[in-house]
Design an enzyme around this catalytic site. Sequence first.
Site, PDB file in Angstrom:
ATOM      1  N   ASN A 292       0.755  -1.452   0.403  1.00 12.68           N
ATOM      2  CA  ASN A 292       0.601   0.086  -0.336  1.00 12.68           C
ATOM      3  C   ASN A 292       0.976   1.181  -0.014  1.00 12.68           C
ATOM      4  O   ASN A 292       2.092   1.181   0.224  1.00 12.68           O
ATOM      5  CB  ASN A 292      -0.763   0.164   1.133  1.00 12.68           C
ATOM      6  CG  ASN A 292       0.167   0.232   2.290  1.00 12.68           C
ATOM      7  OD1 ASN A 292       0.529  -0.302   2.823  1.00 12.68           O
ATOM      8  ND2 ASN A 292      -0.350   0.871   2.918  1.00 12.68           N
ATOM      9  N   CYS A 294       1.993   3.630   1.754  1.00 10.70           N
ATOM     10  CA  CYS A 294       1.932   3.886   3.686  1.00 10.70           C
ATOM     11  C   CYS A 294       3.861   2.466   3.667  1.00 10.70           C
ATOM     12  O   CYS A 294       4.713   2.749   3.668  1.00 10.70           O
ATOM     13  CB  CYS A 294       1.751   4.562   4.495  1.00 10.70           C
ATOM     14  SG  CYS A 294       0.917   5.684   4.265  1.00 10.70           S
ATOM     15  N   GLU A 296       3.118  -0.945   4.993  1.00 14.44           N
ATOM     16  CA  GLU A 296       3.440  -1.433   6.352  1.00 14.44           C
ATOM     17  C   GLU A 296       2.408  -2.567   5.617  1.00 14.44           C
ATOM     18  O   GLU A 296       2.140  -4.055   6.402  1.00 14.44           O
ATOM     19  CB  GLU A 296       2.285  -1.170   7.311  1.00 14.44           C
ATOM     20  CG  GLU A 296       0.747  -0.678   7.326  1.00 14.44           C
ATOM     21  CD  GLU A 296      -0.211   1.205   6.448  1.00 14.44           C
ATOM     22  OE1 GLU A 296      -0.854   1.476   6.288  1.00 14.44           O
ATOM     23  OE2 GLU A 296       1.787   1.324   5.399  1.00 14.44           O
TER      24      GLU A 296
END
Length: 473
Positions: A292, A294, A296
């Site tokens: 995704n 970011c 994570e």
Amino acid sequence: MKAMTEMFLPACAGRHEKEKLMLSPNALRVLEKRYLARDEEGKVTETPEQLFRRVARTIAETDRLYGADDVQVVETANRFEALMGSLRFLPNTPTLMNAGKPHAHRQYSACFVVPIEDDMHSIGNAVTAAMMIHKTGGGTGFSFSRLRPKGDLVRSSGGVASGPVSFMRIFDAATEQVKQGSTRRGANMDILQVDHPDILEFIACKAHDGQIKNFNISVAITDAFMKALEQDETYPLINPRTNQVVKSLPARQVWDLIVEHAWSNGDPGLFFIDRANAACPIQHLGRIESTNPCGEVELHPWDVCNLGSINLERHLTQDSQTGQTVIDWPKLRETVHTAVHFLDNVIDANDHPLTEINEMTRHTRRIGLGVMGLARILFALGVPYDSQEGLQVAEKLMRFIQEEGWKASQLLAQVRGVYPAWQGSKHETDGRRVRNSYVTAIAPTGTISMIADTSGGCEPEFSLVWYKHVLDG
């Protein structure tokens, strides 16, 4: 049939009385700017209490799919509302923005991965898919590793390929034009495998300000590259169209370039792709190639992760004998079980903008329960963030949350069944009947941590005083 909440929660979970909602001035400003419902003239038409109530009621309705009656659905809704209203847990932004809001998209997830193959039809479809996802409040991850390198042959036109970075600019321009849910710009992650022939251009693609605004970028690092780096050797670059080696580079040169640009502008990050796939419990669905925006959550093509975060700072109590501040483990257990129930419900409540996404998310039933407020809970316990004791507290907390999260998923599976992709998974091999293929993920929580008035994710507090600008787009 027993009430659904009785089936999912431990014995201590009887305390779901509504607590008085206490929000900071910053939290109220963020809610008004981004989350609270408005009329056609832009006037705010709901209070924070009403926001949590509409979200709780909407997500609780999913229980009907599994046999709950009106009384049981109300009981679940009350429990969800109490959990959010006490700021012990908050779901990701699209859930808060969209769930139960009149005329809003029934899209409550934040993280998506869209596949890209090496042809113009696939690339065009991916741009369209990304725009639809951004419009409904989500962010998108891509792997451009399948695209042929710059200068490679294009037989259909007799020309040469422009390479992955040129197509990134097309995606970036499209993102710039779409506002997520009328509240924020789209966000993207682009990943290129370290053995792609255009890797040097990719690493440096954000060196010039403003050329690529709406992408985080990461290099997919393989085990073979790390071995070459450790031994100070060269490694091969492979054309993904032909699967042939085109040249070699010194691993140290590439590593140093990554470090230089990460230091100067924050990109690229590193995605250890072989390690992510080795740990994946659903390897039979294919290889994971992206994350995704970011980073994570690593995801299969068209998969989604429904994120939510526990506010650790709200799980403290006083030791009755010593008077010291300690972690309230029974309360934390209750929160974990209720949050897993909530996030599993979100999967069925969602109606994503693309059929492929709806099918994949219901196949894997992936959720990402994380935390916020780690720095604040360490403050309260008198433990330095950067100490060995701080690491031990964090490890103990996350082990507890992960173990209880899987227990909650197992309880859900007893009532609702295992996730459809369970057959052929590592969970089947291990004899673990669980509702979800993944349970935990720690998100940055940039905005919801402001609502909860706590520190973001697992990050330290970078300053005692700070400012955040909440942008219109």
